[in-house]
Design a protein around this motif. Sequence first.
Motif, PDB file in Angstrom:
ATOM      1  N   ILE A  89      -7.663  -2.072 -14.665  1.00  0.00           N
ATOM      2  CA  ILE A  89      -7.977  -1.420 -13.249  1.00  0.00           C
ATOM      3  C   ILE A  89      -7.839  -2.675 -12.127  1.00  0.00           C
ATOM      4  CG2 ILE A  89      -9.487   0.476 -14.204  1.00  0.00           C
ATOM      5  CD1 ILE A  89     -11.859  -1.235 -13.626  1.00  0.00           C
ATOM      6  N   GLN A  93     -12.095  -1.791  -8.074  1.00  0.00           N
ATOM      7  CA  GLN A  93     -12.483  -0.648  -8.883  1.00  0.00           C
ATOM      8  C   GLN A  93     -13.668  -1.254  -9.771  1.00  0.00           C
ATOM      9  OE1 GLN A  93      -9.007   0.764 -10.558  1.00  0.00           O
ATOM     10  NE2 GLN A  93      -9.010   2.548  -9.371  1.00  0.00           N
ATOM     11  N   THR A 106     -11.607   7.558  -5.713  1.00  0.00           N
ATOM     12  CA  THR A 106     -10.655   7.284  -6.750  1.00  0.00           C
ATOM     13  C   THR A 106      -9.102   7.086  -6.390  1.00  0.00           C
ATOM     14  OG1 THR A 106     -11.779   8.809  -8.454  1.00  0.00           O
ATOM     15  CG2 THR A 106      -9.485   8.414  -8.798  1.00  0.00           C
TER      16      THR A 106
END
Length: 111
Positions: A89, A93, A106
Amino acid sequence: MQLYLIPPDGGQGEGAPARRRRSIPCLSLTPTQRNRLRAALRNLRTAYGSWSCLAEVMGMSVVAVEAIANGRENGSPATAQRAAKAAGITVEQLLGGLVAADRCPTCGRSG
């Protein structure tokens, strides 16, 4: 001809003075980010199965990764970047970057 330098104290002193470590504000994590990094490291340890496997993936020592995860040491932005790469990620995040209230957390699209 050899030249020997003798320190001003005659060579019998305490040695070089200890350096104080200063944190550089722009290069250090906030307390909230440190907590999120510690939580992420604990979750990654579960995902990878052991501290040694996680440390190998991150390219760090097991002792350093455990110390950061247990709160004995402060993590750095570089550690956060390595953890994010191990998790697949982004750093934003991982550390919970700020997201505008009208955007999806998201994907970032506006709703």
